[in-house]
Design an enzyme around this catalytic site. Structure first.
Site, PDB file in Angstrom:
ATOM      1  N   ARG A 142      -7.962   2.445 -14.177  1.00  0.00           N
ATOM      2  CA  ARG A 142      -7.869   2.774 -13.466  1.00  0.00           C
ATOM      3  C   ARG A 142      -8.464   4.297 -13.480  1.00  0.00           C
ATOM      4  O   ARG A 142      -9.483   5.103 -11.929  1.00  0.00           O
ATOM      5  CB  ARG A 142      -6.105   3.712 -12.991  1.00  0.00           C
ATOM      6  N   GLY A 168       0.912  -1.389  -0.063  1.00  0.00           N
ATOM      7  CA  GLY A 168      -0.006  -0.155  -0.383  1.00  0.00           C
ATOM      8  C   GLY A 168       0.670   1.038   0.009  1.00  0.00           C
ATOM      9  O   GLY A 168       0.144   2.872   0.067  1.00  0.00           O
ATOM     10  N   GLU A 221       4.857  -6.078   1.813  1.00  0.00           N
ATOM     11  CA  GLU A 221       4.653  -6.732   0.447  1.00  0.00           C
ATOM     12  C   GLU A 221       4.096  -5.272  -0.702  1.00  0.00           C
ATOM     13  O   GLU A 221       2.660  -5.472  -1.161  1.00  0.00           O
ATOM     14  CB  GLU A 221       3.256  -7.764   0.188  1.00  0.00           C
ATOM     15  N   CYS A 223     -15.824   3.331 -26.555  1.00  0.00           N
ATOM     16  CA  CYS A 223     -16.937   3.795 -26.775  1.00  0.00           C
ATOM     17  C   CYS A 223     -17.573   3.403 -25.477  1.00  0.00           C
ATOM     18  O   CYS A 223     -18.479   3.337 -24.916  1.00  0.00           O
ATOM     19  CB  CYS A 223     -17.534   2.120 -27.387  1.00  0.00           C
TER      20      CYS A 223
HETATM   21  N1  LLP Z   1      -0.772  -6.318  -0.313  1.00  0.00           N
HETATM   22  C1  LLP Z   1      -2.352  -7.164  -0.803  1.00  0.00           C
HETATM   23  C2  LLP Z   1      -3.292  -8.334  -0.367  1.00  0.00           C
HETATM   24  C3  LLP Z   1      -2.848  -6.143  -1.417  1.00  0.00           C
HETATM   25  O1  LLP Z   1      -4.554  -6.895  -1.591  1.00  0.00           O
HETATM   26  C4  LLP Z   1      -2.462  -5.805  -1.637  1.00  0.00           C
HETATM   27  C5  LLP Z   1      -2.774  -4.994  -3.411  1.00  0.00           C
HETATM   28  C6  LLP Z   1      -0.693  -4.969  -1.985  1.00  0.00           C
HETATM   29  C7  LLP Z   1       0.235  -6.240  -1.204  1.00  0.00           C
HETATM   30  C8  LLP Z   1      -0.455  -4.276  -2.370  1.00  0.00           C
HETATM   31  O2  LLP Z   1      -0.600  -2.989  -2.642  1.00  0.00           O
HETATM   32  P1  LLP Z   1       0.626  -1.888  -2.987  1.00  0.00           P
HETATM   33  O3  LLP Z   1       1.951  -2.116  -2.047  1.00  0.00           O
HETATM   34  O4  LLP Z   1       0.727  -2.008  -4.447  1.00  0.00           O
HETATM   35  O5  LLP Z   1      -0.367  -0.451  -2.919  1.00  0.00           O
HETATM   36  N2  LLP Z   1      -6.318  -1.702  -7.955  1.00  0.00           N
HETATM   37  C9  LLP Z   1      -6.327  -0.429  -6.836  1.00  0.00           C
HETATM   38  C10 LLP Z   1      -4.850  -0.830  -6.200  1.00  0.00           C
HETATM   39  C11 LLP Z   1      -5.426  -1.971  -5.414  1.00  0.00           C
HETATM   40  C12 LLP Z   1      -4.785  -2.883  -4.159  1.00  0.00           C
HETATM   41  C13 LLP Z   1      -5.475  -4.099  -4.303  1.00  0.00           C
HETATM   42  N3  LLP Z   1      -3.909  -4.502  -3.634  1.00  0.00           N
HETATM   43  C14 LLP Z   1      -5.265   0.776  -7.928  1.00  0.00           C
HETATM   44  O6  LLP Z   1      -5.061   0.653  -9.019  1.00  0.00           O
HETATM   45  O7  LLP Z   1      -4.630   1.742  -7.259  1.00  0.00           O
END
Ligand code: LLP
Length: 449
Positions: free
Chosen positions: A345, A264, A306, A376
């Site tokens: 996005r 995140g 992560e 479209c």
């Molecule tokens: N770990 C878990 C359990 C997750 O669900 C996620 C992301 C991550 C790690 C990695 O998060 P990151 O570091 O990439 O923020 N489609 C959305 C983002 C969805 C994130 C889903 N889970 C967007 O385009 O902003």
């Protein structure tokens, strides 16, 4: 990362102060004709050679970001979240840089393992794991399975079989609200993921897991949201997770050895936007962990993080060709040859990107334009009200930085436009790592009937 000293040294004439490259890959250089090169390869050359739309991935930037994480978190496991973007080349870079992997389907898992990733360094997530997900995970020997709901306990235990044993973790909702927008906030009880700390769901699930001889509970997991730019929510969540570990020790006499705090970590999509300070995050999480564990009298667990977006997002650039320019009253609509099928996005999460003209220098004054996709759907808007040269015209090339995460991995087949190719650049060479989807792919998948 983010050091553009070399780039600014070769400024071309006509560049304006708004022409800020701070969110572009560190290898980005300005070319004299107004263009940009990444990884030593001019973007216009990539567009000509490989076609558009294309996603350019800077291998050096991905590797450097992996190393930054390893350096910031020397005592933790860093698991790259494959959902942000996955390909066999990406699997190799992440493996070579010493990271682990977070996957959430049999598809991601199988791709990673068949590309040579050690299964014991992989964690399987997923809101709802199918029979196939579990079968593949157990067959390939995945390192950990993260339990997201109590109904998974008996299913995983049965799939493991009487003689087997599988390492698992439990996903806990720590009751912390954080994240860039409401669709990516996962730390509170009102969303679909994980088991609640506040209503006792997490404790109950942990008790049940501990009662299953086929399951070895190695630790707890939480993921509070995505695109978080502040350290504090992580510290609050961490404190609550340590509190839960202490309660598990008191209730069951079990000392959990692992604590996975999810990803995140937020990044800037437009110049001037804030990003999460990784060094501060690592340092303050470590301090909080050590203090919290000492206060609770539990052994310090091995930490895991992560990150997905923060590793691959800034390493990717989307390349589009302008197809039409429409002047409608005060508005200028610039339509490109991609859109919501390669980048959902903006339509899904309401985010906006920062496109830039990259194949020529323009002496025209700026205009305010809305860059739209070719699909479209009126909501297929990539960037509303952005500044582009006033003489923007069909045939021009636009590039969108910070395009590496959650764009291609969320791409769709809408309008059968086809998913773009991914071109990796590194030390002056460009190569296809994922080929463009073609009419032949559509034809062969659709078996008629
Ligand atoms: N770990 C878990 C359990 C997750 O669900 C996620 C992301 C991550 C790690 C990695 O998060 P990151 O570091 O990439 O923020 N489609 C959305 C983002 C969805 C994130 C889903 N889970 C967007 O385009 O902003």
């Amino acid at each position: 990362m983010g050091d553009h000293t070399a780039a600014t040294a070769v400024l071309s004439e006509g560049h304006t102060s708004t022409d800020d490259l701070s969110i572009w890959p560190a290898s980005t250089t300005r070319l004299t004709h107004g263009g940009l090169a990444i990884g030593g390869v001019p973007l216009a050359e990539i567009a000509d050679r490989f076609g558009t739309p294309a996603y350019v991935l800077d291998e050096g930037e991905v590797r450097e970001r992996c190393r930054t994480y390893r350096d910031a978190f020397p005592e933790a496991d860093v698991l790259y979240a494959a959902k942000a973007f996955l390909s066999r080349a990406m699997v190799r870079w992440v493996r070579e840089e010493g990271l682990g992997l977070d996957v959430c389907s049999a598809g991601e898992l199988e791709l990673a393992v068949t590309a040579g990733f050690p299964p014991e360094r992989i964690v399987l997530h997923g809101k709802a794991k199918s029979a196939r997900d579990l079968e593949v995970a157990l067959r390939l020997g995945v390192g950990r399975i993260v339990i997201d709901s109590p109904s998974e306990i008996a299913r995983i235990a049965a799939a493991v079989g009487a003689d087997g044993r599988q390492k698992v973790m439990v996903r806990v909702v720590p009751g912390v609200s954080a994240g860039g927008h409401d669709k990516i906030r996962t730390g509170t009880d009102d969303q679909k993921f994980g088991l609640s700390l506040t209503d006792g769901g997490a404790q109950h699930t942990i008790t049940r897991v501990l009662g299953q001889p086929q399951l070895e509970l190695t630790g707890l997991h939480c993921h509070i949201g995505s695109q978080i730019t502040d350290v504090k929510p992580y510290l609050v969540a961490l404190r609550r997770m340590v509190g839960l570990m202490a309660r598990v020790r008191d209730a069951h006499g079990v000392v959990l050895a692992e604590l996975d705090m999810g990803g995140g970590h937020g990044i800037a999509y437009r110049p001037g936007e804030p990003a999460l300070d990784l060094t501060a995050l690592a340092r303050r999480m470590r301090a909080e962990l050590v203090e919290g564990c000492a206060a609770a009298g539990v052994a310090v667990p091995r930490l895991a993080v992560e990150p997905g977006r923060a590793i691959v997002g800034p390493a990717g650039v989307a390349l589009y060709r302008v197809l039409t320019v429409k002047h409608a009253g005060e508005k200028v609509f610039v339509a490109v040859d991609g859109g919501m099928s390669d980048n959902p996005r903006p339509a899904l999460c309401g985010v906006r990107c920062a496109p830039r003209l990259i194949d020529r220098a323009s002496t025209a004054g700026p205009c305010t334009a809305t860059v739209v996709g070719r699909h479209c759907e009126a909501g297929d808007v990539l960037a509303a009200e952005v500044e582009l040269p006033g003489d923007i015209r069909p045939g021009d090339l636009l590039a969108v930085p910070v395009a590496g995460a959650y764009q291609l991995s969320m791409a769709s087949g809408y309008n059968l436009v086809g998913r773009p190719a991914v071109i990796a650049v590194y030390e002056g060479t460009a190569r296809t790592v994922v080929r463009r989807e073609t009419l032949e792919d559509f034809r062969s998948q659709d078996v008629g009937g």
